[in-house]
Design a protein around this motif. Structure first.
Motif, PDB file in Angstrom:
ATOM      1  N   MET A  71      -2.345  16.576  27.132  1.00  0.00           N
ATOM      2  CA  MET A  71      -2.525  15.426  26.581  1.00  0.00           C
ATOM      3  C   MET A  71      -1.307  14.425  26.982  1.00  0.00           C
ATOM      4  N   LYS A  72      -0.023  15.106  26.770  1.00  0.00           N
ATOM      5  CA  LYS A  72       0.903  14.271  27.387  1.00  0.00           C
ATOM      6  C   LYS A  72       0.927  13.699  29.048  1.00  0.00           C
ATOM      7  N   ASN A  73       0.536  14.887  29.644  1.00  0.00           N
ATOM      8  CA  ASN A  73       0.485  14.837  31.202  1.00  0.00           C
ATOM      9  C   ASN A  73      -0.634  13.809  31.501  1.00  0.00           C
ATOM     10  N   THR A  74      -1.742  13.778  30.592  1.00  0.00           N
ATOM     11  CA  THR A  74      -2.626  12.885  31.014  1.00  0.00           C
ATOM     12  C   THR A  74      -2.407  11.331  30.787  1.00  0.00           C
ATOM     13  N   VAL A  75      -1.591  11.317  29.770  1.00  0.00           N
ATOM     14  CA  VAL A  75      -1.184   9.757  29.547  1.00  0.00           C
ATOM     15  C   VAL A  75      -0.322   9.469  30.614  1.00  0.00           C
ATOM     16  N   TYR A  76       0.724  10.050  31.308  1.00  0.00           N
ATOM     17  CA  TYR A  76       1.380   9.733  32.382  1.00  0.00           C
ATOM     18  C   TYR A  76       0.556   9.860  33.712  1.00  0.00           C
ATOM     19  N   ALA A  77      -0.364  10.571  33.943  1.00  0.00           N
ATOM     20  CA  ALA A  77      -1.243  10.409  35.136  1.00  0.00           C
ATOM     21  C   ALA A  77      -2.001   9.315  34.970  1.00  0.00           C
ATOM     22  N   PHE A  78      -2.547   8.977  34.036  1.00  0.00           N
ATOM     23  CA  PHE A  78      -3.643   7.794  33.747  1.00  0.00           C
ATOM     24  C   PHE A  78      -2.874   6.565  33.956  1.00  0.00           C
ATOM     25  N   ALA A  79      -1.569   6.426  33.515  1.00  0.00           N
ATOM     26  CA  ALA A  79      -0.689   5.453  33.698  1.00  0.00           C
ATOM     27  C   ALA A  79      -0.458   5.106  35.093  1.00  0.00           C
ATOM     28  N   LYS A  80      -0.376   6.196  36.140  1.00  0.00           N
ATOM     29  CA  LYS A  80      -0.249   5.980  37.182  1.00  0.00           C
ATOM     30  C   LYS A  80      -1.447   5.487  37.952  1.00  0.00           C
ATOM     31  N   LYS A  81      -2.808   6.433  37.808  1.00  0.00           N
ATOM     32  CA  LYS A  81      -4.040   6.104  38.426  1.00  0.00           C
ATOM     33  C   LYS A  81      -4.651   4.989  37.928  1.00  0.00           C
ATOM     34  N   HIS A  82      -4.562   4.610  36.837  1.00  0.00           N
ATOM     35  CA  HIS A  82      -5.379   3.433  36.372  1.00  0.00           C
ATOM     36  C   HIS A  82      -4.515   2.250  35.585  1.00  0.00           C
ATOM     37  N   GLY A  83      -3.242   2.204  35.793  1.00  0.00           N
ATOM     38  CA  GLY A  83      -2.540   1.196  35.093  1.00  0.00           C
ATOM     39  C   GLY A  83      -2.787   1.425  33.528  1.00  0.00           C
ATOM     40  N   VAL A  84      -1.988   0.410  32.933  1.00  0.00           N
ATOM     41  CA  VAL A  84      -2.230   0.660  31.170  1.00  0.00           C
ATOM     42  C   VAL A  84      -3.053  -0.752  30.757  1.00  0.00           C
ATOM     43  N   GLY A  85      -2.898  -1.888  31.247  1.00  0.00           N
ATOM     44  CA  GLY A  85      -3.376  -3.048  30.612  1.00  0.00           C
ATOM     45  C   GLY A  85      -3.022  -3.039  29.321  1.00  0.00           C
ATOM     46  N   GLU A  86      -4.006  -3.665  28.637  1.00  0.00           N
ATOM     47  CA  GLU A  86      -3.700  -3.867  26.828  1.00  0.00           C
ATOM     48  C   GLU A  86      -3.781  -2.411  26.494  1.00  0.00           C
ATOM     49  N   PRO A  87      -3.017  -2.219  25.382  1.00  0.00           N
ATOM     50  CA  PRO A  87      -3.077  -1.031  24.602  1.00  0.00           C
ATOM     51  C   PRO A  87      -4.276  -0.536  24.101  1.00  0.00           C
ATOM     52  N   GLU A  88      -5.175  -1.544  23.664  1.00  0.00           N
ATOM     53  CA  GLU A  88      -6.702  -0.970  23.537  1.00  0.00           C
ATOM     54  C   GLU A  88      -7.347  -0.522  24.544  1.00  0.00           C
TER      55      GLU A  88
END
Length: 286
Positions: A60-77
């Motif tokens: 789960m932790k790794n998914t957070v970081y990978a998604f931040a790179k692949k998709h950006g973060v945008g709004e927290p929602e």
């Protein structure tokens, strides 16, 4: 007597994420604290130690970081929805994913320089299952104060009551608020600051006979201004300010010098909702 397993969930709490967007010489910054919790068909790990359905929390932790790179973060929602949808879609044993995010603000000082805002924290919680998606936005630690336009009188008294009535007092609180959206497809970049402005303007413009009255005014103003919001939940600690006795110094204290109390404090909590709003798909808490 039978002993059974009740509701349960597990996940990775407080994954710290800082995402820098480099647009030439001008950078943007997102600073999140992400918590993931999954629930579903997980009885085996509790009852027999069978971990076949237990996605590692490290994943789960790794998914957070990978998604931040692949998709950006945008709004927290938006980032929370992206993560929650992923876990429900890819893990058949998971029936509901809950992602909670604290978003820490930074003030721009230059193209790539920032100063941390410490006045309040934006928060968001999303819940996703095969049957529903629910988005809750909010704020915590928003300290507000009116130096007048507040009173407290007409309350019941008994043998233990020592509090005097007042028609002019300081009203201060640290707002902890959450608001549930009617849809998971809202414009959160626009909705959040507008809801925050509605909360604060109601606090400023309400003559307060009680903090409870102020709470209802704040929640009502959000709902009247933001049609995309179904309900608002507020927890308002009463940050007491006590008048200092200056008579030993032959000085008159005309509501000017106070002690800012720490604890104990009054705590006012309540929900303000539209009477025609659909019920929450799943329970949510402050």
């Amino acid at each position: 007597m039978a002993i059974v397993l009740g509701p349960n969930r597990y996940g990775k709490a407080e994954t710290r994420l800082v995402r820098v967007v480099r647009d030439g010489d001008t950078h943007a910054l997102a600073d999140f604290n992400v918590s993931v919790a999954l629930s579903g068909d997980l009885a085996a790990t509790h009852l027999t130690g069978d971990n076949a359905g237990v996605l590692p929390t490290d994943t789960m932790k790794n998914t957070v970081y990978a998604f931040a790179k692949k998709h950006g973060v945008g709004e927290p929602e938006e980032f929370g929805l992206l993560l929650a949808r992923h876990f429900v879609a890819t893990q058949p044993q998971v029936k509901t994913a809950r992602v909670s995010i604290e978003s820490f603000g930074w003030e721009r000082l230059g193209p790539h320089s920032f100063a941390r805002k410490g006045d309040y924290t934006r928060v968001a919680t999303v819940l996703v299952s095969d049957e529903f998606e629910q988005v809750v936005s909010g704020v915590t630690g928003l300290v507000l104060l009116n130096s007048t336009a507040s009173e407290f009188r007409g309350f019941p008294r008994d043998e233990y009551t020592t509090l005097p009535e007042t028609t002019d007092r300081i009203l201060a609180t640290a707002v902890d608020a959450r608001w549930r959206h009617l849809s998971a497809s809202g414009d959160f970049a626009k909705s959040y600051p507008a809801a925050l402005e509605a909360l604060t303007s109601a606090f400023v413009n309400t003559y307060s006979a009680s903090l409870q009255q102020t709470l209802f005014s704040m929640g009502s103003h959000v709902l009247s201004q933001r049609p995309e919001i179904a309900e608002v939940r507020l927890a308002l600690p009463n940050k007491h300010h006590y008048l200092v006795d200056l008579s030993p110094f032959d000085l008159t204290n005309d509501n000017e010098v106070f002690i800012a109390g720490d604890r104990p404090y009054g705590l006012i909590e309540g929900t303000v909702t539209r009477d025609d709003a659909p019920p929450a798909a799943a329970e949510w808490y402050l």
